[in-house]
Write a protein that holds these residues in place. Structure first.
Motif, PDB file in Angstrom:
ATOM      1  N   ASN A  67      11.934   1.995  -2.967  1.00  0.00           N
ATOM      2  CA  ASN A  67      11.803   0.488  -3.478  1.00  0.00           C
ATOM      3  C   ASN A  67      10.463  -0.059  -2.861  1.00  0.00           C
ATOM      4  N   LEU A  68      10.628   0.306  -1.316  1.00  0.00           N
ATOM      5  CA  LEU A  68       9.454  -0.480  -0.640  1.00  0.00           C
ATOM      6  C   LEU A  68       7.958   0.172  -1.230  1.00  0.00           C
ATOM      7  N   HIS A  69       7.967   1.599  -1.475  1.00  0.00           N
ATOM      8  CA  HIS A  69       6.910   2.315  -2.098  1.00  0.00           C
ATOM      9  C   HIS A  69       6.412   1.639  -3.182  1.00  0.00           C
ATOM     10  N   GLN A  70       7.428   1.365  -4.175  1.00  0.00           N
ATOM     11  CA  GLN A  70       7.043   0.839  -5.498  1.00  0.00           C
ATOM     12  C   GLN A  70       6.459  -0.591  -5.111  1.00  0.00           C
ATOM     13  N   ILE A  71       6.802  -1.257  -4.471  1.00  0.00           N
ATOM     14  CA  ILE A  71       6.228  -2.547  -3.986  1.00  0.00           C
ATOM     15  C   ILE A  71       4.986  -2.632  -3.754  1.00  0.00           C
ATOM     16  N   LEU A  72       4.793  -1.978  -2.654  1.00  0.00           N
ATOM     17  CA  LEU A  72       3.462  -1.598  -1.999  1.00  0.00           C
ATOM     18  C   LEU A  72       2.328  -0.909  -2.788  1.00  0.00           C
ATOM     19  N   GLU A  73       2.853  -0.160  -3.883  1.00  0.00           N
ATOM     20  CA  GLU A  73       1.869   0.462  -4.963  1.00  0.00           C
ATOM     21  C   GLU A  73       1.377  -0.523  -5.827  1.00  0.00           C
ATOM     22  N   SER A  74       2.401  -1.533  -6.173  1.00  0.00           N
ATOM     23  CA  SER A  74       2.285  -2.715  -7.083  1.00  0.00           C
ATOM     24  C   SER A  74       1.075  -3.619  -6.448  1.00  0.00           C
ATOM     25  N   LYS A  75       1.194  -3.712  -5.361  1.00  0.00           N
ATOM     26  CA  LYS A  75       0.231  -4.685  -4.582  1.00  0.00           C
ATOM     27  C   LYS A  75      -1.033  -4.074  -4.069  1.00  0.00           C
ATOM     28  N   TYR A  76      -1.032  -2.891  -3.695  1.00  0.00           N
ATOM     29  CA  TYR A  76      -2.222  -2.331  -2.850  1.00  0.00           C
ATOM     30  C   TYR A  76      -2.767  -1.085  -3.451  1.00  0.00           C
ATOM     31  N   SER A  77      -2.302  -0.524  -4.411  1.00  0.00           N
ATOM     32  CA  SER A  77      -2.999   0.666  -4.833  1.00  0.00           C
ATOM     33  C   SER A  77      -4.328   0.581  -5.574  1.00  0.00           C
ATOM     34  N   PRO A  78      -5.336   1.205  -5.196  1.00  0.00           N
ATOM     35  CA  PRO A  78      -6.577   1.145  -5.917  1.00  0.00           C
ATOM     36  C   PRO A  78      -6.531   1.485  -7.326  1.00  0.00           C
ATOM     37  N   GLU A  79      -5.392   2.214  -7.839  1.00  0.00           N
ATOM     38  CA  GLU A  79      -5.279   2.787  -8.950  1.00  0.00           C
ATOM     39  C   GLU A  79      -4.586   1.782  -9.813  1.00  0.00           C
ATOM     40  N   ASN A  80      -4.016   0.717  -9.351  1.00  0.00           N
ATOM     41  CA  ASN A  80      -3.314  -0.521 -10.327  1.00  0.00           C
ATOM     42  C   ASN A  80      -4.377  -1.394 -10.709  1.00  0.00           C
ATOM     43  N   PRO A  81      -4.771  -1.452 -11.971  1.00  0.00           N
ATOM     44  CA  PRO A  81      -5.910  -2.370 -12.645  1.00  0.00           C
ATOM     45  C   PRO A  81      -5.561  -3.789 -12.631  1.00  0.00           C
ATOM     46  N   GLU A  82      -4.315  -4.166 -12.414  1.00  0.00           N
ATOM     47  CA  GLU A  82      -3.895  -5.269 -12.501  1.00  0.00           C
ATOM     48  C   GLU A  82      -3.914  -6.015 -11.025  1.00  0.00           C
ATOM     49  N   LEU A 140      -2.200  -4.602   6.435  1.00  0.00           N
ATOM     50  CA  LEU A 140      -1.013  -4.240   5.499  1.00  0.00           C
ATOM     51  C   LEU A 140       0.162  -4.198   6.359  1.00  0.00           C
ATOM     52  N   LEU A 141       0.202  -4.128   7.722  1.00  0.00           N
ATOM     53  CA  LEU A 141       1.560  -4.316   8.674  1.00  0.00           C
ATOM     54  C   LEU A 141       2.084  -5.751   8.671  1.00  0.00           C
ATOM     55  N   LEU A 142       1.188  -6.505   8.001  1.00  0.00           N
ATOM     56  CA  LEU A 142       1.815  -8.100   8.045  1.00  0.00           C
ATOM     57  C   LEU A 142       2.526  -8.131   6.542  1.00  0.00           C
ATOM     58  N   ASP A 143       2.444  -7.166   5.546  1.00  0.00           N
ATOM     59  CA  ASP A 143       3.091  -7.469   4.369  1.00  0.00           C
ATOM     60  C   ASP A 143       4.574  -7.918   4.429  1.00  0.00           C
ATOM     61  N   GLU A 144       5.077  -8.565   3.879  1.00  0.00           N
ATOM     62  CA  GLU A 144       6.422  -9.064   4.054  1.00  0.00           C
ATOM     63  C   GLU A 144       7.346  -8.050   3.835  1.00  0.00           C
ATOM     64  N   ALA A 145       7.244  -7.429   2.509  1.00  0.00           N
ATOM     65  CA  ALA A 145       8.251  -6.293   2.119  1.00  0.00           C
ATOM     66  C   ALA A 145       8.300  -5.004   3.125  1.00  0.00           C
ATOM     67  N   LEU A 146       7.175  -4.692   3.641  1.00  0.00           N
ATOM     68  CA  LEU A 146       7.203  -3.807   4.829  1.00  0.00           C
ATOM     69  C   LEU A 146       7.726  -4.365   6.113  1.00  0.00           C
ATOM     70  N   ARG A 147       7.506  -5.584   6.408  1.00  0.00           N
ATOM     71  CA  ARG A 147       8.246  -5.941   7.725  1.00  0.00           C
ATOM     72  C   ARG A 147       9.778  -6.068   7.488  1.00  0.00           C
ATOM     73  N   MET A 148      10.096  -6.244   6.315  1.00  0.00           N
ATOM     74  CA  MET A 148      11.691  -6.550   6.202  1.00  0.00           C
ATOM     75  C   MET A 148      12.297  -5.209   5.867  1.00  0.00           C
ATOM     76  N   PHE A 149      11.571  -4.079   5.451  1.00  0.00           N
ATOM     77  CA  PHE A 149      12.113  -2.948   5.611  1.00  0.00           C
ATOM     78  C   PHE A 149      12.371  -2.414   7.008  1.00  0.00           C
ATOM     79  N   PHE A 150      11.444  -2.516   7.991  1.00  0.00           N
ATOM     80  CA  PHE A 150      11.656  -2.100   9.593  1.00  0.00           C
ATOM     81  C   PHE A 150      12.229  -3.121  10.246  1.00  0.00           C
ATOM     82  N   TYR A 151      12.788  -4.219   9.651  1.00  0.00           N
ATOM     83  CA  TYR A 151      13.150  -5.315  10.592  1.00  0.00           C
ATOM     84  C   TYR A 151      14.798  -5.138  10.770  1.00  0.00           C
ATOM     85  N   GLN A 152      15.375  -5.118  11.937  1.00  0.00           N
ATOM     86  CA  GLN A 152      16.737  -4.920  12.202  1.00  0.00           C
ATOM     87  C   GLN A 152      17.475  -6.207  11.730  1.00  0.00           C
TER      88      GLN A 152
END
Length: 317
Positions: free
Chosen positions: A64-79, A125-137
């Protein structure tokens, strides 16, 4: 990397908060027994400020994290055109068939590489909310007690094996069963050991796991097959329709099934969604005082039928 780019990246890193995760390593895997059995990864996270803590994540949470990051930052995402794009590391793909423990073990080096490369991406990218929440205790993470941390332990010398004392009935793995509302010890020939007893009281509070029992039935033209399924969920928990459907399919080794419960009149009622599950539990609790059950058994029961079999339902002429 040019010296100017390196200095800029180091400057950006210095401005990051101290609680930002900078590395993560899988310390172990643990089996979670519930309405759906699965393995989760015990991950040691290190922050920029030097603190360490453990988090517990399933592969589905990585996905799920990877899907979120891809939708936001992947250069292959035309949107999502813009300057804040980067090439994300490759996440190991889903596996649908095989031993769950072996799949989890084999994923450890791949996920370690994934996390290392993910946390090595540009500092913004380390400041991304989804990434920070994934690694947050979370509070739930902090309350967990790891069973072991095999992959964090340094190599040790091989020591001489001491022959264990002769086992008696109480030191060996045991199993209880319930028949006609009576609970007792089963003969060894009737028991398949799924998980041996823990060697110490380190597992769970009060020593050992606390299991709840779910009575379920498979209704077929050839007869009725009854099973008692043990889960670690509390008796007050409410599973989803999807979880129950998957668990019953695994228990009885059949596909294309339907879930049902019996109403106070004894008729089968088909369960189609989570609202039906909630109604089943509510009605069962209302009738709880009328049926004598073991203290660790859910007040509701599941009746499994084939999805195409409508003959099991009462119908008015």
């Amino acid at each position: 990397m040019s010296l100017r780019r390196q200095i800029r990246d180091e400057s950006d890193f210095d401005q990051l908060p101290h609680n930002i995760p900078i590395s993560a390593t899988i310390a172990d895997i643990e089996e979670k027994k519930g309405f759906i059995d699965y393995f989760r990864f015990v991950i040691e996270v290190k922050t920029k400020g030097g603190s360490k803590y453990l988090i517990y994540r399933r592969y589905s949470e990585f996905f799920n994290l990877h899907q979120i990051l891809e939708s936001k930052y992947s250069p292959e995402n035309p949107e999502k055109p813009g300057p804040n794009t980067c090439t994300l590391p490759t996440l190991p793909g889903k596996i649908y068939i095989g031993n769950k423990q072996e799949i989890a073990e084999n994923r450890i080096p791949e996920l370690n590489t994934y996390m290392k490369r993910l946390l090595g991406l540009p500092t913004w990218l380390l400041l991304d909310e989804a990434l920070r929440m994934f690694f947050y205790q979370t509070d739930q993470d902090s309350q967990q007690r790891p069973q072991a941390l095999r992959r964090l332990r340094p190599p040790t010398r091989k020591v001489k094996t001491v022959k264990p004392p002769k086992k008696d009935m109480f030191s060996s793995p045991r199993a209880e069963g319930t028949v006609n509302n009576q609970t007792g010890i089963f003969p060894e020939s009737f028991v398949k050991i799924i998980k041996p007893l823990p060697e110490s009281d380190s597992e769970g509070e009060g020593g050992g796991y606390t299991y709840s029992c779910l009575r379920c039935f498979l209704l077929t033209p050839s007869g009725v097959e009854a099973r008692d399924v043990c889960v670690q969920e509390d008796l007050t928990s409410q599973p989803s329709h999807k979880e129950l459907l998957a668990r019953m399919s695994d228990v009885f080794k059949v596909d294309d099934i339907a879930l049902n419960y019996r109403d106070p009149e004894g008729d089968l009622i088909r369960i189609l969604d989570d609202e039906d599950v909630q109604l089943m539990i509510k009605e069962a609790r209302g009738q709880q005082g009328n049926v004598k059950r073991p203290v660790n058994q859910f007040p509701w029961e599941l009746h499994v039928t084939m999805a195409s079999d409508l003959s099991v339902y009462s119908s008015e002429d």
